[in-house]
Design a protein around this motif. Structure first.
Motif, PDB file in Angstrom:
ATOM      1  N   ALA A 210       0.843  -1.203   0.000  1.00  0.00           N
ATOM      2  CA  ALA A 210       0.000   0.000   0.000  1.00  0.00           C
ATOM      3  C   ALA A 210       0.879   1.255   0.000  1.00  0.00           C
ATOM      4  O   ALA A 210       0.624   2.201  -0.746  1.00  0.00           O
ATOM      5  N   ARG A 211       1.933   1.227   0.808  1.00  0.00           N
ATOM      6  CA  ARG A 211       2.837   2.392   0.851  1.00  0.00           C
ATOM      7  C   ARG A 211       3.507   2.634  -0.487  1.00  0.00           C
ATOM      8  O   ARG A 211       3.641   3.774  -0.924  1.00  0.00           O
ATOM      9  N   SER A 212       3.946   1.557  -1.132  1.00  0.00           N
ATOM     10  CA  SER A 212       4.641   1.755  -2.404  1.00  0.00           C
ATOM     11  C   SER A 212       3.668   2.262  -3.469  1.00  0.00           C
ATOM     12  O   SER A 212       4.044   3.064  -4.320  1.00  0.00           O
ATOM     13  N   LEU A 213       2.399   1.838  -3.381  1.00  0.00           N
ATOM     14  CA  LEU A 213       1.403   2.348  -4.337  1.00  0.00           C
ATOM     15  C   LEU A 213       1.151   3.835  -4.094  1.00  0.00           C
ATOM     16  O   LEU A 213       1.031   4.614  -5.050  1.00  0.00           O
ATOM     17  N   VAL A 214       1.097   4.226  -2.831  1.00  0.00           N
ATOM     18  CA  VAL A 214       0.924   5.644  -2.509  1.00  0.00           C
ATOM     19  C   VAL A 214       2.103   6.436  -3.074  1.00  0.00           C
ATOM     20  O   VAL A 214       1.927   7.514  -3.646  1.00  0.00           O
ATOM     21  N   GLY A 215       3.301   5.854  -2.945  1.00  0.00           N
ATOM     22  CA  GLY A 215       4.515   6.513  -3.440  1.00  0.00           C
ATOM     23  C   GLY A 215       4.491   6.753  -4.934  1.00  0.00           C
ATOM     24  O   GLY A 215       5.119   7.683  -5.442  1.00  0.00           O
ATOM     25  N   ARG A 216       3.762   5.900  -5.661  1.00  0.00           N
ATOM     26  CA  ARG A 216       3.677   6.072  -7.118  1.00  0.00           C
ATOM     27  C   ARG A 216       2.685   7.164  -7.509  1.00  0.00           C
ATOM     28  O   ARG A 216       2.620   7.545  -8.672  1.00  0.00           O
ATOM     29  N   GLY A 217       1.854   7.565  -6.556  1.00  0.00           N
ATOM     30  CA  GLY A 217       0.809   8.539  -6.882  1.00  0.00           C
ATOM     31  C   GLY A 217      -0.427   7.805  -7.343  1.00  0.00           C
ATOM     32  O   GLY A 217      -0.355   6.929  -8.198  1.00  0.00           O
ATOM     33  N   LEU A 218      -1.550   8.140  -6.755  1.00  0.00           N
ATOM     34  CA  LEU A 218      -2.741   7.321  -6.980  1.00  0.00           C
ATOM     35  C   LEU A 218      -3.917   8.069  -7.585  1.00  0.00           C
ATOM     36  O   LEU A 218      -4.975   7.491  -7.774  1.00  0.00           O
ATOM     37  N   GLY A 219      -3.777   9.355  -7.837  1.00  0.00           N
ATOM     38  CA  GLY A 219      -4.939  10.085  -8.330  1.00  0.00           C
ATOM     39  C   GLY A 219      -6.056  10.042  -7.311  1.00  0.00           C
ATOM     40  O   GLY A 219      -5.837  10.282  -6.134  1.00  0.00           O
ATOM     41  N   ARG A 220      -7.254   9.652  -7.751  1.00  0.00           N
ATOM     42  CA  ARG A 220      -8.380   9.641  -6.809  1.00  0.00           C
ATOM     43  C   ARG A 220      -8.558   8.304  -6.078  1.00  0.00           C
ATOM     44  O   ARG A 220      -9.538   8.095  -5.372  1.00  0.00           O
ATOM     45  N   GLY A 222      -7.833   5.894  -3.032  1.00  0.00           N
ATOM     46  CA  GLY A 222      -7.393   6.032  -1.649  1.00  0.00           C
ATOM     47  C   GLY A 222      -6.710   4.758  -1.174  1.00  0.00           C
ATOM     48  O   GLY A 222      -7.012   3.673  -1.651  1.00  0.00           O
ATOM     49  N   MET A 223      -5.763   4.903  -0.257  1.00  0.00           N
ATOM     50  CA  MET A 223      -5.062   3.728   0.301  1.00  0.00           C
ATOM     51  C   MET A 223      -5.066   3.776   1.818  1.00  0.00           C
ATOM     52  O   MET A 223      -4.206   3.208   2.469  1.00  0.00           O
ATOM     53  N   GLU A 224      -6.071   4.463   2.387  1.00  0.00           N
ATOM     54  CA  GLU A 224      -6.041   4.653   3.836  1.00  0.00           C
ATOM     55  C   GLU A 224      -6.540   3.431   4.618  1.00  0.00           C
ATOM     56  O   GLU A 224      -6.238   3.299   5.799  1.00  0.00           O
ATOM     57  N   GLU A 225      -7.271   2.544   3.957  1.00  0.00           N
ATOM     58  CA  GLU A 225      -7.816   1.388   4.688  1.00  0.00           C
ATOM     59  C   GLU A 225      -7.060   0.105   4.346  1.00  0.00           C
ATOM     60  O   GLU A 225      -6.817  -0.190   3.170  1.00  0.00           O
ATOM     61  N   LEU A 226      -6.733  -0.656   5.388  1.00  0.00           N
ATOM     62  CA  LEU A 226      -6.170  -1.999   5.214  1.00  0.00           C
ATOM     63  C   LEU A 226      -7.042  -2.962   6.005  1.00  0.00           C
ATOM     64  O   LEU A 226      -7.068  -2.928   7.236  1.00  0.00           O
ATOM     65  N   SER A 227      -7.791  -3.809   5.278  1.00  0.00           N
ATOM     66  CA  SER A 227      -8.670  -4.786   5.920  1.00  0.00           C
ATOM     67  C   SER A 227      -7.905  -6.086   6.063  1.00  0.00           C
ATOM     68  O   SER A 227      -7.695  -6.805   5.080  1.00  0.00           O
ATOM     69  N   MET A 228      -7.425  -6.372   7.268  1.00  0.00           N
ATOM     70  CA  MET A 228      -6.664  -7.605   7.477  1.00  0.00           C
ATOM     71  C   MET A 228      -6.704  -8.007   8.940  1.00  0.00           C
ATOM     72  O   MET A 228      -6.736  -7.168   9.828  1.00  0.00           O
ATOM     73  N   GLY A 229      -6.710  -9.330   9.154  1.00  0.00           N
ATOM     74  CA  GLY A 229      -6.771  -9.877  10.494  1.00  0.00           C
ATOM     75  C   GLY A 229      -8.134 -10.472  10.779  1.00  0.00           C
ATOM     76  O   GLY A 229      -9.159  -9.860  10.482  1.00  0.00           O
ATOM     77  N   MET A 230      -8.127 -11.715  11.304  1.00  0.00           N
ATOM     78  CA  MET A 230      -9.340 -12.426  11.675  1.00  0.00           C
ATOM     79  C   MET A 230      -9.188 -12.876  13.138  1.00  0.00           C
ATOM     80  O   MET A 230      -8.279 -12.418  13.819  1.00  0.00           O
ATOM     81  N   SER A 231     -10.082 -13.756  13.592  1.00  0.00           N
ATOM     82  CA  SER A 231     -10.102 -14.083  15.031  1.00  0.00           C
ATOM     83  C   SER A 231      -8.744 -14.492  15.596  1.00  0.00           C
ATOM     84  O   SER A 231      -8.386 -14.103  16.699  1.00  0.00           O
TER      85      SER A 231
END
Ligand code: PLP
Length: 257
Positions: A210-220, A222-231
């Protein structure tokens, strides 16, 4: 069962027994919610994150509305479902209100998109550009903007869907052009292991991606959410940057269906 009319013959003992079981389960569910929320908080603090930067998605597949209500009373604000047919009656019983939001977390077939769009605040599991295009089309028809996450197949498992990390830059460029789609970040279901420490590198890889994608520039995009982790591994996921954790069993107990 609870929807049945009272029988003409007295069956008080039966009804009382059922009621007792229900109230017991409700208190266990409420306690589990408080425990999970507290562990999320502790995990965030361990790594210097704001506890409120992580949101709990209570996964309610195979869980009845009667068992979902005590979870909401104990502080759950987001419900995650992965089957539309199962979610619809529960939405009717519980209602999307100011107090609760629904997220779609399961594999989504294209023919089901029309029914899903607009009913769920966030779709976690967009695993192809074709699916994104269909969601955009249905969102446009409905006159709304659908928020989504893109699912990443971080370990290259052939049994799982999702974008390979190397495919993402191109996929993002395609998805950015879809005006009725709002991409908020990434979602992952890493390979199942019993030891959460073995999952940690996968969570870290998703965060770095996600960070490297942000570094490339994403236009509109967003990369603020990371959905990960279960019980079994949500605390490790929070330590590695999860903003949404999807927890079922640790709240509602083992599933039978
Ligand atoms: C069922 C499910 C979960 C929750 O799993 P638990 O181990 O019960 O916490 C999370 N994410 C997805 C995509 C699921 O299908």
């Amino acid at each position: 069962m609870s929807g049945e009319r009272a029988p003409a013959q007295p069956r008080h003992n039966v009804h009382r027994a059922t009621a007792m079981t229900d109230s017991l389960e409700s208190s266990v569910i409420a306690r589990n919610v408080r425990t999970v929320l507290d562990r999320i908080r502790q995990a965030a603090l361990r790594v210097g994150r704001q506890p409120d930067s992580v949101r709990l998605v209570a996964v309610t597949k195979s869980v009845s509305s009667d068992h979902i209500r005590p979870a909401i009373e104990a502080g759950v604000k987001i419900l995650g479902e992965n089957r539309l047919q199962e979610a619809i009656p529960k939405m009717a019983a519980i209602g999307p209100g100011d107090e609760v939001r629904w997220h779609f977390i399961g594999r989504l077939q294209r023919r089901k998109v029309k029914a899903v769009v607009g009913k769920f605040q966030l779709i976690h599991s967009v695993d192809s550009v074709e699916l994104a295009v269909e969601i955009n089309r249905r969102a446009e028809e409905a006159g709304l903007i659908q928020e989504v996450l893109l699912e990443v197949n971080i370990a290259g498992e052939s049994s799982k869907g999702g974008f390979a990390p190397g495919e993402l830059p191109e996929a993002l460029a395609a998805v950015e052009a879809l005006p009725n789609l709002s991409v908020k970040g990434l979602m992952v279901v890493p390979p199942l292991t019993t030891d959460p420490e073995r999952t940690r590198p996968h969570f870290r890889a998703v965060r770095d991606l996600a960070r490297s994608l942000v570094g490339r520039g994403l236009g509109r995009i967003g990369m603020e959410e990371l959905s990960m982790g279960m019980s079994h591994d949500y605390e490790v996921a929070v330590e590695e940057g999860a903003t949404l954790v999807r927890v079922g069993t640790a709240i509602f107990g083992a599933r039978h269906a």
